[in-house]
Design a protein around this motif. Structure first.
Motif, mmCIF file in Angstrom:
data_model
loop_
_atom_site.group_PDB
_atom_site.id
_atom_site.type_symbol
_atom_site.label_atom_id
_atom_site.label_comp_id
_atom_site.label_asym_id
_atom_site.label_seq_id
_atom_site.Cartn_x
_atom_site.Cartn_y
_atom_site.Cartn_z
ATOM 1 N N VAL A 227 32.840 -29.134 -75.079
ATOM 2 C CA VAL A 227 33.922 -30.161 -75.912
ATOM 3 C C VAL A 227 33.376 -31.558 -75.375
ATOM 4 C CG1 VAL A 227 36.069 -30.599 -76.455
ATOM 5 C CG2 VAL A 227 35.429 -28.446 -75.945
ATOM 6 N N VAL A 228 33.327 -32.153 -76.614
ATOM 7 C CA VAL A 228 33.164 -33.701 -76.356
ATOM 8 C C VAL A 228 34.212 -34.593 -77.157
ATOM 9 C CG1 VAL A 228 31.622 -35.542 -76.837
ATOM 10 C CG2 VAL A 228 30.670 -33.612 -76.277
ATOM 11 N N ARG A 229 34.868 -35.364 -76.576
ATOM 12 C CA ARG A 229 36.195 -35.961 -76.966
ATOM 13 C C ARG A 229 35.356 -37.523 -77.260
ATOM 14 N NH1 ARG A 229 37.804 -32.399 -73.484
ATOM 15 N NH2 ARG A 229 40.192 -31.716 -73.975
ATOM 16 N N LEU A 230 35.751 -37.777 -78.454
ATOM 17 C CA LEU A 230 35.276 -39.116 -79.179
ATOM 18 C C LEU A 230 36.292 -39.962 -79.540
ATOM 19 C CD1 LEU A 230 32.354 -37.811 -81.380
ATOM 20 C CD2 LEU A 230 32.079 -38.905 -79.016
ATOM 21 N N PRO A 231 36.192 -41.300 -79.474
ATOM 22 C CA PRO A 231 37.274 -42.338 -79.917
ATOM 23 C C PRO A 231 37.282 -42.247 -81.201
ATOM 24 C CG PRO A 231 35.163 -43.577 -79.556
ATOM 25 C CD PRO A 231 35.079 -41.998 -79.024
ATOM 26 N N GLY A 232 38.562 -42.963 -81.567
ATOM 27 C CA GLY A 232 38.864 -43.225 -83.135
ATOM 28 C C GLY A 232 40.373 -43.244 -83.203
ATOM 29 N N GLU A 233 41.115 -44.247 -83.700
ATOM 30 C CA GLU A 233 42.595 -44.492 -83.712
ATOM 31 C C GLU A 233 42.997 -43.591 -84.941
ATOM 32 O OE1 GLU A 233 44.457 -45.298 -81.384
ATOM 33 O OE2 GLU A 233 42.865 -45.894 -80.198
ATOM 34 N N ASP A 234 42.052 -43.312 -85.911
ATOM 35 C CA ASP A 234 42.354 -42.634 -87.113
ATOM 36 C C ASP A 234 41.230 -41.791 -87.626
ATOM 37 O OD1 ASP A 234 40.601 -44.234 -88.219
ATOM 38 O OD2 ASP A 234 42.216 -45.646 -89.045
ATOM 39 N N ALA A 235 41.250 -41.031 -88.638
ATOM 40 C CA ALA A 235 40.269 -40.281 -89.115
ATOM 41 C C ALA A 235 39.058 -41.082 -89.594
ATOM 42 C CB ALA A 235 40.764 -39.251 -90.512
ATOM 43 N N PRO A 236 39.215 -42.204 -90.271
ATOM 44 C CA PRO A 236 37.826 -42.937 -90.639
ATOM 45 C C PRO A 236 37.219 -43.247 -89.388
ATOM 46 C CG PRO A 236 39.461 -43.708 -91.983
ATOM 47 C CD PRO A 236 40.264 -42.682 -91.193
ATOM 48 N N GLN A 237 37.702 -43.886 -88.488
ATOM 49 C CA GLN A 237 37.115 -44.200 -87.086
ATOM 50 C C GLN A 237 36.644 -43.110 -86.478
ATOM 51 O OE1 GLN A 237 39.384 -46.811 -84.588
ATOM 52 N NE2 GLN A 237 40.509 -47.969 -86.228
ATOM 53 N N PHE A 238 37.220 -41.982 -86.084
ATOM 54 C CA PHE A 238 36.827 -41.026 -85.691
ATOM 55 C C PHE A 238 35.461 -40.439 -86.321
ATOM 56 C CE2 PHE A 238 36.394 -36.205 -85.444
ATOM 57 C CZ PHE A 238 36.135 -36.076 -84.164
ATOM 58 N N LEU A 239 35.678 -40.252 -87.635
ATOM 59 C CA LEU A 239 34.412 -39.719 -88.412
ATOM 60 C C LEU A 239 33.065 -40.611 -88.095
ATOM 61 C CD1 LEU A 239 36.155 -38.402 -91.692
ATOM 62 C CD2 LEU A 239 35.087 -37.145 -89.929
ATOM 63 N N ARG A 240 33.332 -41.934 -87.956
ATOM 64 C CA ARG A 240 32.273 -42.779 -87.803
ATOM 65 C C ARG A 240 31.536 -42.371 -86.460
ATOM 66 N NH1 ARG A 240 35.288 -46.803 -90.356
ATOM 67 N NH2 ARG A 240 36.078 -47.632 -88.406
ATOM 68 N N ALA A 241 32.391 -42.380 -85.819
ATOM 69 C CA ALA A 241 31.805 -42.261 -84.292
ATOM 70 C C ALA A 241 31.257 -40.588 -84.306
ATOM 71 C CB ALA A 241 33.032 -42.099 -83.138
#
Length: 570
Positions: free
Chosen positions: A404-418
């Protein structure tokens, strides 16, 4: 001290010579006869199915009536029958004077040309309701070019008579026969298939299924290990090579294994320069976008994720190895909790593929905190990976460990970019990826989801569908995202299956309902499909896949009620 048996070059030479002598006759075989040969395969698949499944199950350490045997029905006789049916559908269109693909299935999306390849028939729409697949062609390809270039083998551009070597894979029973079909029907080449020692028990079954082709001198099977494979790859009468395996296998064939191998690679001076296609795996991600998931969604998708890892004990080239989760989503821990529940509940099985224990040991040495479920060490979860040089991120485990890798992003668009950046730039391989996204999230962030789907550099992307499903359908091209070279082979070069025989393929995008019927009505993904039978948690999956196989090999309408009755109880 025991010694390896002597290399039997006489048997191999005789098989290659027989193929060489009959290559022109296959090239000259008309389309109506090629159709007849495919039709004759279907009842043979049906007859061979029970013993093929039984042998596969016992080789993996369980009985044919075990719930785990659903994977053997799925990836042995059903996948083979489904692909034969796909070729039949396309060849009948061509025989009738039509293009291989309907013109209205080829369309533009922005500057791209995409082709709707699934569902292709009314049966597809009924039995896999809500499942779709579209092929994205390479940038700059026009709809007119797609239609004109497809199925050249049958439209005035047949391949030259040639002998193809297929180096069979040892993990999934359908890989070798599907590669044989592709070489025969899409490329017009006769085939020598070298069985992998891990599943050489399949050879008698495949020889029966391909009996007409064997009798006519168009297909030959041989057994053997690395020595036989090395002899065949350099054989003067072998024209082309296709391998499913590892990057190491490809490099050993192309560049050699001596001290000059790296220099040959650096200067692009191959030891073996024959035309070479390959499917070589990698580290496959499963990306989970944050969204308004219900308790039932968490459970269902946990079953989905575990299936994508534990099917075939993780011995799949697109087994989900890295789970990319949003660090700030309140659903991340709930999903992991459900995954742990599923891992605990599953019946016992073992990792059977050679080298699995050593690869899992590498994981546990790097992660003494890894969670092991059951008493068979066949279910391992590494709950938090953060080092860029972690072996889970750099090497294909090809076994039952998931990280499991946890990635940043306050919302879906930010997370998907990451997530897209991480998958494309940090994980080796471009064969397959899976993206899980709630329908309401997709509607609310349509542009962000579309950008992610477009940007992910994988030969098959499954949206709410494990990417491995693309391997099974026959119509969908299967291979790595274009761009690899023999000097940097990655997940391989070329596509197989691809019953519509499309050119200029970039990738396939699969879609499936986010939730099963009838709950999909309330989540925004309505369909008639219940829990997929290949899920490791499906209570009637083995029976459903057995019945689907019988229908695929002998499609009588009277078989349908039994399929539906079993599927709805799963």
């Amino acid at each position: 001290m025991s010694t390896a048996p002597a290399l039997d070059t006489d048997t191999i030479d005789r098989a290659v010579a027989e193929l060489r002598g009959h290559a022109e006759s296959w090239t000259a075989t008309p389309i109506n006869e090629r159709i007849r040969l495919l039709k004759r395969m279907l009842p043979r698949i049906g007859e061979a199915a029970p013993s093929m499944v039984s042998d596969s199950a016992h080789a993996k350490g369980y009985d044919a009536d075990s719930p785990w045997a659903v994977e053997d029905w799925t990836t042995a006789p059903w996948a083979l029958a489904q692909t034969v049916g796909a070729y039949l559908h396309v060849l009948r269109r061509l025989e009738a004077g039509h293009d291989s693909i309907r013109a209205k299935a080829v369309r533009t999306r922005g500057a791209r040309t995409v082709v709707d390849v699934f569902p292709a028939t009314a049966t597809d729409r009924l039995l896999l309701n809500g499942f779709t697949a579209e092929v994205w062609t390479r940038p700059g390809t026009t709809p007119e070019q797609v239609l004109a270039r497809a199925a050249g083998e049958y439209r005035g551009r047949p391949g030259k008579p040639a002998v193809a070597l297929v180096l069979g894979a040892g993990n999934v029973p359908a890989i070798t026969p599907l590669d044989i079909l592709h070489k025969l029907y899409a490329e017009g080449q006769v085939v020598l298939a070298k069985m992998n020692p891990v599943n050489a028990y399949l050879r008698p079954h495949l020889e029966k299924v391909f009996a007409d082709f064997v009798e006519q001198g168009w297909v030959r099977f041989v057994d053997g290990g690395p020595a036989e494979g090395a002899y065949l790859t350099t054989h003067q009468d072998v024209d082309t090579i296709h391998v499913t395996g590892s990057e190491r296998t490809h490099d050993a064939i192309v560049w050699g294994t001596d001290k000059r191998a790296e220099e040959r690679r650096r200067t692009d001076n191959p030891l073996n320069g024959k035309p070479f296609t390959s499917e070589l795996g990698g580290v496959s991600p499963c990306i989970v976008a944050p969204g308004p998931w219900s308790a039932a969604d968490f459970r269902f998708q946990a079953e989905h994720i575990v299936t994508s890892k534990l099917n075939n004990s993780g011995h799949n080239c697109v087994a989900s190895q890295i789970l990319l989760l949003p660090r700030h989503w309140n659903g991340t821990e709930r999903l992991l909790t459900e995954i742990r529940h599923v891992l605990r509940e599953l019946p016992r099985r073992s990792d059977y593929y050679p080298g699995a224990a050593a690869r899992l040991d590498t994981v546990t040495r790097a992660h003494p905190e890894a969670e092991v479920y059951g008493d068979d060490t066949c279910r391992m979860l590494v709950p938090d990976i953060d080092a860029s040089d972690d072996p889970m991120l750099t090497d294909e485990v090809f076994a039952s460990a998931m990280g499991v890798v946890r990635l940043p992003g306050e919302d879906a668009p930010q997370f998907l970019r990451a997530a897209v950046e991480f998958a494309n730039d940090k994980l080796p391989g471009t064969l397959g990826a899976t993206l899980l996204v709630h329908p309401r999230t997709e509607r609310a962030h349509r542009a962000a989801v579309d950008r992610a789907v477009a940007a992910l550099r994988y030969g098959t992307l499954g949206v709410n569908c494990w990417s491995a499903f693309g391997f099974l359908l026959g119509y969908t091209p299967w291979g790595a995202f274009p761009g690899h070279t023999r000097q940097d082979i990655g997940s391989g070069i070329g596509f197989v299956h691809n019953a519509f025989m499309l050119e200029d393929v970039e990738k396939t995008v699969l879609r499936a309902p986010f939730a099963p019927a009838p709950r999909g009505l309330f989540s925004g993904s309505p369909s008639l499909s219940p829990r997929p039978p290949y899920y490791v948690t499906n209570r009637t999956g083995r029976t459903t896949m057995e019945r689907l196989t019988h229908y695929a090999t002998d499609p009588r309408p009277s078989r349908l009620p039994g399929i539906f009755a079993s599927a709805l109880r799963g």
